[in-house]
Design a protein around this motif. Structure first.
Motif, PDB file in Angstrom:
ATOM      1  N   ARG A 181     -30.087  -7.828  18.953  1.00 47.09           N
ATOM      2  CA  ARG A 181     -28.712  -8.335  18.849  1.00 47.09           C
ATOM      3  C   ARG A 181     -28.608  -9.197  17.592  1.00 47.09           C
ATOM      4  O   ARG A 181     -29.329 -10.187  17.440  1.00 47.09           O
ATOM      5  CB  ARG A 181     -28.421  -9.174  20.092  1.00 47.09           C
TER       6      ARG A 181
ATOM      7  N   HIS B  53     -21.476 -23.057  25.270  1.00 41.44           N
ATOM      8  CA  HIS B  53     -21.619 -21.598  25.256  1.00 41.44           C
ATOM      9  C   HIS B  53     -23.080 -21.235  25.421  1.00 41.44           C
ATOM     10  O   HIS B  53     -23.964 -22.087  25.237  1.00 41.44           O
ATOM     11  CB  HIS B  53     -21.054 -21.032  23.951  1.00 41.44           C
TER      12      HIS B  53
ATOM     13  N   ASP C 107     -23.019 -26.910  20.028  1.00 40.32           N
ATOM     14  CA  ASP C 107     -23.753 -26.924  18.754  1.00 40.32           C
ATOM     15  C   ASP C 107     -23.875 -28.340  18.192  1.00 40.32           C
ATOM     16  O   ASP C 107     -24.928 -28.736  17.706  1.00 40.32           O
ATOM     17  CB  ASP C 107     -23.049 -26.032  17.723  1.00 40.32           C
TER      18      ASP C 107
ATOM     19  N   TYR D 177     -20.658 -10.497  14.358  1.00 44.15           N
ATOM     20  CA  TYR D 177     -21.690  -9.582  14.877  1.00 44.15           C
ATOM     21  C   TYR D 177     -21.879  -8.350  14.010  1.00 44.15           C
ATOM     22  O   TYR D 177     -20.922  -7.723  13.569  1.00 44.15           O
ATOM     23  CB  TYR D 177     -21.344  -9.188  16.321  1.00 44.15           C
TER      24      TYR D 177
HETATM   25  O1  LIG Z   1     -25.034 -15.434  18.572  1.00 42.46           O
HETATM   26  C1  LIG Z   1     -24.164 -15.987  19.243  1.00 42.46           C
HETATM   27  O2  LIG Z   1     -23.305 -15.341  19.871  1.00 42.46           O
HETATM   28  C2  LIG Z   1     -24.121 -17.507  19.307  1.00 42.46           C
HETATM   29  C3  LIG Z   1     -25.368 -18.170  18.793  1.00 42.46           C
HETATM   30  C4  LIG Z   1     -25.382 -19.670  19.033  1.00 42.46           C
HETATM   31  O3  LIG Z   1     -24.836 -20.160  19.981  1.00 42.46           O
HETATM   32  C5  LIG Z   1     -26.044 -20.577  18.055  1.00 42.46           C
HETATM   33  O4  LIG Z   1     -26.771 -20.100  17.170  1.00 42.46           O
HETATM   34  O5  LIG Z   1     -25.840 -21.799  18.162  1.00 42.46           O
END
Ligand SMILES: O=C(O)CCC(=O)C(=O)O
Ligand SMILES: [Fe+2]
Length: 205
Positions: free
Chosen positions: A192, A182, A119, A138
């Motif tokens: 989602r 990630h 990020d 979530y």
């Molecule tokens: O929604 C997620 O699990 C991560 C989202 C993500 O990596 C981001 O928005 O930078």
């Protein structure tokens, strides 16, 4: 709190089902109303539409003013903030938290992904207190299964390994925004949903 690898923790906030149902309703209503816009990726300080890289739609909740009318989303944001206030004590020897960002509501429609990234790889252009901690919470239906896919894949910093976390309702993933690579794997058939905030911090030597 489970810690699958360095710089990552997975927990739950144990929020009431009624609040989570209401928040998911609010989120779907925002999506249908057209309030959400395509997520962007920044490259060399220039904001680029991230069609290939990133397929989610987002809304910055405080900035957009929806907290006036969408109280359940606001309450979840407050619960995440309360969690960080406890965490701040634990991370104090390493990190001095300065400020938080607005909360970003993100929707990945079926097939949408976010390619591998960090990020905040470059300090966010700030004077040492760029984003250091990401919190992703979530909001999905309570019967999300392996078949629905859409895991968050967190890469181990010093090997090829990774851990996948399914975006199950009420799960909170906390990770180092300045270090942990990630990616979001595409959900198969359902939208989602995630609510994300970042905290900025100075790191002690
Ligand atoms: O929604 C997620 O699990 C991560 C989202 C993500 O990596 C981001 O928005 O930078
Ligand atoms: Fe990310």
């Amino acid at each position: 709190m489970m810690t699958p690898n360095a710089g990552v923790a997975v927990t739950t906030l144990n929020m009431p089902a009624s609040l989570l149902n209401e928040a998911l309703k609010e989120a779907n209503e925002l999506y249908r109303s057209g309030a959400m816009t395509k997520g962007h990726v920044a490259a060399n300080g220039v904001d680029l539409p991230g069609i290939e890289q990133r397929g989610d739609s987002v809304l910055w909740l405080h900035e957009s003013g929806v907290y006036q009318t969408h109280a359940s989303l606001r309450k979840l944001d407050e619960a995440m903030q309360a969690f960080v206030q406890q965490l701040a004590h634990e991370v104090k020897p390493k990190l001095a938290l300065t400020e938080r960002t607005d909360a970003m509501l993100a929707c990945y429609p079926p097939g949408a992904r976010y390619a591998k990234h960090v990020d905040n790889p470059d300090g966010d252009g700030r004077d040492g207190d760029g984003r250091r901690i990401a919190l992703v919470y979530y909001l999905n239906d309570d019967d999300w299964t392996d078949d629905d896919a859409g895991a968050l894949r967190l890469y181990h910093p010093s090997s090829d390994g990774h851990d996948d976390v399914l975006p199950r309702r009420d799960v909170l993933v906390v990770f180092r925004a300045d270090r942990v690579a990630h990616e979001v794997l595409a959900p198969r058939l359902r939208r989602r949903w995630a609510l994300t905030t970042w905290w900025c911090a100075y790191e002690h030597e």
